[in-house]
Design an enzyme around this catalytic site. Structure first.
Site, PDB file in Angstrom:
ATOM      1  N   HIS A 306       0.841  -1.187   0.000  1.00  0.00           N
ATOM      2  CA  HIS A 306       0.000   0.000   0.000  1.00  0.00           C
ATOM      3  C   HIS A 306       0.877   1.237   0.000  1.00  0.00           C
ATOM      4  CE1 HIS A 306      -3.075   2.924   1.260  1.00  0.00           C
ATOM      5  NE2 HIS A 306      -3.956   2.052   0.837  1.00  0.00           N
ATOM      6  N   ASP A 363      -7.988  -4.502  -0.450  1.00  0.00           N
ATOM      7  CA  ASP A 363      -8.571  -5.122  -1.642  1.00  0.00           C
ATOM      8  C   ASP A 363      -8.500  -6.640  -1.614  1.00  0.00           C
ATOM      9  OD1 ASP A 363      -9.017  -2.587  -3.044  1.00  0.00           O
ATOM     10  OD2 ASP A 363      -6.837  -2.497  -3.161  1.00  0.00           O
TER      11      ASP A 363
END
Length: 428
Positions: A306, A363
């Site tokens: 991320h 996700d």
């Protein structure tokens, strides 16, 4: 005297004020850098640039912290509802019982959209991506409601906010129904926000659709986890477009378009594609990881790492539990989930992942959850947009109340040709 930093370039110097946030974050205020020294900063991707001061969301990527208005995401996801979180983000505090009752009623009774919107969707190709349809329809709302477009009129803004939150679930559901050729379902005022969404997505006139409370709660939780995430790509798009003084609907349409990208909100769809490819090729998760470590272009790891979180994504742990709750309730045996769990176990132990801080992100399990519920992959990002909507709205409103408000206009370092004179076409 406030702390300052001194910047010296040649024989010129400037004192730059140091701005400190409530959680100890520090930044250099460079507003006078160009006017006093003729310099700008160069920061591709704005990775080290603060575009605003905000009171909405706090993230500490090194510690895996995410808070909405100071409240840890873990507490919000466990105890709250999506509409309550929307109120918190937009208005700054958790609502009282009466405040929430009024807010909930207003949202509920504005979910129905103008009948002419059916013709609007009918003009779109059947294979139009739901995100493109959502963006177009949200932008079109400004043509249906010209009475509430002034971004500096508090009453008009409130009306637009309530209309947008209410109608967004209907627009998203209609975009999906149009793509599969099924009739549109009217929202029902006796259902909750999420139950209405699921009813309009999965219901048909042929038989009664019963919303499973476990699925309803997990979807509500997923929307909460997506509700805001500081100055990301789509939020920055909403702020930048909104800084032109355009209406809320147009600004949110820009955010939807930004979110659609596979490097942003579209990543959860890419995760499902990756898991399905592993399954269809008969590979193990370990075999896929080894191919990825060798740089095989056919083995791209999706859902890991991320831009902000360098330890772990706090939302992932919550989503993982919700995913197992849904699969357990439905009695679904998911090969995709088996692969996902194996990949996660590899990621937290393998030096390749650990050294690069490639931990599963938000996700990773959301796509598996949506798939188990029966939501098609091209709708994943539309659900993400539904969740992110109150954050976009809150950021847009905060920007308009900022005493330092001005239209966004980044600078650049020009690297093209120097002065070059025009050559007539017959001499070229």
């Amino acid at each position: 005297m406030a702390d300052t930093a001194k910047l010296t370039v040649g024989d010129q110097s400037i004192e730059l004020p140091i701005v400190e946030g409530s959680e100890g974050e520090r930044g250099l205020d460079i507003r006078k850098l160009r006017s006093e020294m003729g310099l700008i900063t160069l920061d591709p991707g704005y990775a080290n640039t603060g575009s605003c001061q905000s009171r909405i969301t706090f993230i500490d990527g090194d510690k895996g912290i995410l808070r909405y208005r100071g409240i840890p995401i873990e507490e919000v996801a466990e105890n709250s509802t999506f509409l309550e979180v929307a109120y918190l983000l937009i208005y700054g505090t958790l609502p009282t019982r009466d405040q929430f009752k009024n807010f909930h009623a207003s949202i509920t009774y504005h979910t129905m959209i103008h009948e002419d919107f059916k013709r609007f969707f009918g003009a779109l190709p059947k294979d139009a991506h739901p995100m493109a349809a959502c963006s177009a329809s949200v932008g079109a709302l400004s043509t249906f409601y010209p009475d509430s477009l002034d971004p500096r009129d508090p009453r008009q803004v409130e009306v637009s906010v309530h209309r947008l939150i209410a109608k967004m679930i209907t627009l998203a559901a209609y975009a999906y129904k149009h793509s599969i050729g099924q009739p549109f379902m009217y929202p029902a005022n006796n259902r909750s926000y999420v139950a209405n969404l699921l009813y309009m997505v999965f219901g048909t006139p042929c038989e009664e659709y019963i919303v499973d409370p476990v699925i309803e709660r997990v979807i509500d939780m997923l929307l909460i986890l997506h509700a805001d995430h500081e100055q990301n790509c789509s939020t920055s798009a909403v702020r930048l477009v909104g800084s032109s003084m355009v209406n809320l609907f147009s600004s949110i349409a820009a955010g939807i378009n930004a979110l659609r990208g596979p490097s942003h909100g579209g990543a959860n769809q890419e995760v499902i594609n990756m898991l399905a490819a592993i399954r269809d090729e008969g590979m193990t998760a370990r075999q896929f990881v080894e191919r990825a470590k060798r740089g095989d272009p056919t083995a791209r790891l999706m859902g890991f790492g991320h831009r902000v979180y360098k330890n772990f994504d706090p939302r992932m742990k919550i989503i993982k539990k919700g995913c197992f709750d849904v699969l357990g309730k439905l009695g679904v045996h998911s090969k995709l989930l088996e692969i996902a769990v194996e990949l996660e176990e590899i990621a937290i132990k393998d030096d390749y992942f650990v050294e690069r801080k490639l931990y599963p992100n938000v996700d990773f399990y959301s796509g598996v959850t949506y798939t188990a519920i029966g939501i098609p992959s091209n709708m994943f990002t539309a659900f993400f947009a539904l969740g992110r909507l109150p954050g976009w709205i809150a950021q847009w409103m905060e920007m308009h109340h900022d005493p330092d408000f001005k239209i966004g206009r980044p600078r650049q370092i020009y690297t093209g040709p120097t002065l070059t004179h025009y050559v007539p076409i017959e001499e070229r």
